[in-house]
Design a protein around this motif. Sequence first.
Motif, mmCIF file in Angstrom:
data_model
loop_
_atom_site.group_PDB
_atom_site.id
_atom_site.type_symbol
_atom_site.label_atom_id
_atom_site.label_comp_id
_atom_site.label_asym_id
_atom_site.label_seq_id
_atom_site.Cartn_x
_atom_site.Cartn_y
_atom_site.Cartn_z
ATOM 1 N N SER A 1 19.646 -18.124 0.095
ATOM 2 C CA SER A 1 19.861 -17.929 -1.338
ATOM 3 C C SER A 1 20.574 -16.631 -1.666
ATOM 4 C CB SER A 1 18.502 -17.942 -2.064
ATOM 5 O OG SER A 1 17.709 -16.847 -1.640
ATOM 6 N N GLY A 2 20.474 -15.657 -0.763
ATOM 7 C CA GLY A 2 21.044 -14.348 -1.049
ATOM 8 C C GLY A 2 20.028 -13.376 -1.598
ATOM 9 N N ASP A 3 18.820 -13.883 -1.905
ATOM 10 C CA ASP A 3 17.772 -13.025 -2.450
ATOM 11 C C ASP A 3 16.908 -12.397 -1.354
ATOM 12 O OD1 ASP A 3 18.587 -13.703 -4.993
ATOM 13 O OD2 ASP A 3 17.208 -15.419 -5.132
ATOM 14 N N GLU A 4 17.129 -12.802 -0.129
ATOM 15 C CA GLU A 4 16.257 -12.348 0.956
ATOM 16 C C GLU A 4 16.289 -10.825 1.128
ATOM 17 O OE1 GLU A 4 17.518 -16.503 1.534
ATOM 18 O OE2 GLU A 4 18.606 -14.620 1.265
ATOM 19 N N ALA A 5 17.440 -10.228 0.859
ATOM 20 C CA ALA A 5 17.597 -8.784 1.091
ATOM 21 C C ALA A 5 17.474 -7.968 -0.191
ATOM 22 C CB ALA A 5 18.945 -8.510 1.754
ATOM 23 N N ASN A 6 16.856 -8.552 -1.215
ATOM 24 C CA ASN A 6 16.786 -7.855 -2.500
ATOM 25 C C ASN A 6 16.089 -6.504 -2.404
ATOM 26 O OD1 ASN A 6 18.208 -9.715 -3.932
ATOM 27 N ND2 ASN A 6 16.446 -10.688 -4.902
ATOM 28 N N HIS A 7 14.975 -6.447 -1.669
ATOM 29 C CA HIS A 7 14.246 -5.179 -1.584
ATOM 30 C C HIS A 7 15.046 -4.128 -0.828
ATOM 31 C CE1 HIS A 7 9.882 -6.560 -2.564
ATOM 32 N NE2 HIS A 7 10.775 -7.033 -3.415
ATOM 33 N N VAL A 8 15.773 -4.555 0.193
ATOM 34 C CA VAL A 8 16.637 -3.612 0.916
ATOM 35 C C VAL A 8 17.691 -3.055 -0.026
ATOM 36 C CG1 VAL A 8 18.303 -3.362 2.787
ATOM 37 C CG2 VAL A 8 16.263 -4.749 3.130
ATOM 38 N N TYR B 1 0.832 -1.205 0.000
ATOM 39 C CA TYR B 1 0.000 0.000 0.000
ATOM 40 C C TYR B 1 0.871 1.261 0.000
ATOM 41 C CZ TYR B 1 -3.087 3.610 1.948
ATOM 42 O OH TYR B 1 -3.776 4.766 2.187
ATOM 43 N N LEU B 2 1.887 1.290 0.862
ATOM 44 C CA LEU B 2 2.732 2.476 0.962
ATOM 45 C C LEU B 2 3.590 2.664 -0.285
ATOM 46 C CD1 LEU B 2 3.799 2.273 4.717
ATOM 47 C CD2 LEU B 2 2.222 3.906 3.667
ATOM 48 N N TYR B 3 4.083 1.557 -0.859
ATOM 49 C CA TYR B 3 4.826 1.669 -2.114
ATOM 50 C C TYR B 3 3.948 2.304 -3.193
ATOM 51 C CZ TYR B 3 8.981 -1.053 -0.827
ATOM 52 O OH TYR B 3 10.153 -1.488 -0.263
ATOM 53 N N SER B 4 2.692 1.886 -3.262
ATOM 54 C CA SER B 4 1.799 2.438 -4.281
ATOM 55 C C SER B 4 1.540 3.917 -4.048
ATOM 56 C CB SER B 4 0.470 1.665 -4.299
ATOM 57 O OG SER B 4 -0.293 1.922 -3.132
ATOM 58 N N ARG B 5 1.437 4.326 -2.777
ATOM 59 C CA ARG B 5 1.212 5.738 -2.462
ATOM 60 C C ARG B 5 2.443 6.583 -2.792
ATOM 61 N NH1 ARG B 5 -2.952 6.822 -3.525
ATOM 62 N NH2 ARG B 5 -2.734 4.868 -4.631
ATOM 63 N N VAL B 6 3.626 6.053 -2.460
ATOM 64 C CA VAL B 6 4.858 6.772 -2.784
ATOM 65 C C VAL B 6 4.999 6.904 -4.300
ATOM 66 C CG1 VAL B 6 7.380 6.709 -2.691
ATOM 67 C CG2 VAL B 6 6.043 6.091 -0.674
ATOM 68 N N LEU C 1 7.862 -2.487 -6.842
ATOM 69 C CA LEU C 1 8.099 -3.032 -5.500
ATOM 70 C C LEU C 1 6.767 -3.341 -4.816
ATOM 71 C CD1 LEU C 1 11.016 -0.729 -4.253
ATOM 72 C CD2 LEU C 1 11.142 -3.195 -4.633
ATOM 73 N N GLY C 2 5.786 -2.449 -4.984
ATOM 74 C CA GLY C 2 4.459 -2.695 -4.414
ATOM 75 C C GLY C 2 3.804 -3.922 -5.010
ATOM 76 N N GLU C 3 3.950 -4.109 -6.328
ATOM 77 C CA GLU C 3 3.360 -5.278 -6.991
ATOM 78 C C GLU C 3 4.011 -6.568 -6.506
ATOM 79 O OE1 GLU C 3 3.863 -4.385 -11.085
ATOM 80 O OE2 GLU C 3 2.244 -2.884 -11.146
#
Length: 377
Positions: free
Chosen positions: A118-125, A24-29, A45-47
């Motif tokens: 896997s190393g993908d856990e922090a992708n969004h960060v 929700y916040l990603y979509s608002r930003v 990111l929101g999707e």
Amino acid sequence: MATTDPKAIKKYTDSLQTEVDAAYLYSRVAAAEEVPAIANMFRELGEIELEHVSKMTEKLLRDGIKITVPPPSWRARTLNRIGKLLGYGYIIGVLMDTEKSITAAQLAQKEKNHVPISGDEANHVKILQALLSSKSKVSGEHISRIEGKHKSIGGNALRAAVLGANDGLVSNMSLVMGVAGATDGQSGVLLAGMAGLLAGALSMALGEWISVKSSQELYERQMDLEMLEIETNPEGEMRELALIYTAKGIPEAQAHQMAAAAIQNTAHAHEILVKEELGINTEELKGSAWEAAITSFLLFAVGAILPVIPFFYTSGYMAIGQSLAFSTIGLFVIGAAITLFTGKSIWFSGFRQVLFGLAAAATTYVIGKLIGVSIAG
């Protein structure tokens, strides 16, 4: 068979809520972002967060856990309103904290279940850090937009408002209860409360004025020295620019070309060196020390006046009881507001704030009572 364990259900509901709020916040930003490229990144990111919600729900259903996807929480909707009023820079910071907490939870769960990382856990960060970093592939103008929003006063002002009101309420409530304990809520409480309000508010205002003014003066002096260095030793500053560009991963030859081009425009070279070498955000220099001081005074006073109000129109134990009631409401509201930063339960943070505040008031009341008995005796 569906689980009925309340703790398990709450755990999954909290996880879903976090993902829903982030989406929700990603979509608002994204909706508020003026640069299409950056808006698309936040939208994607929101999707992705919504995909996480869908997959998590499907997995829970396969495991026999029936759970309803919650709507955006009160906290997320409030943050969005704050973003509309003060800018979405603070919201981006909240999202960064949320992504870090999600990553930590994923890593802990995998470690517990002996699942390989896997190393993908922090992708969004990493994506958010890239958006907020000068190493991003987005243009420098776009990065400046994001960094300006991320460091905007919106989030800092909100935090200062809550903490300033909290300082005023807790300190003056303790003072009022101490004097009330010594006098049974009779003479002197109103005078002491107003004196405490003015003394604390003036102290906060002076401290804020000195802090802002001294920082501005220090930054201005450093910027003046940097300009002097550019004017007296352009070759040396050009080498510094080249090193800065090289450190960002730009090939050495290209870095020297960019530095040579930048140094031709003294103002532009100065702007780059101030930001990259000195680490100074020039937006911070635009703030008014007087505005900061007055704001601090008012925020402290808003909290400090609550325990004093009843003593304007009554006295004795009636005034003490009403003072505690007003203060309790104020403490709970402040604790609830703190959840905007922490993401904790409103009830947990609110009652914790009430508990600590009333404990401080009880302590000073008992001390005041002892002092009053000693003096009377």
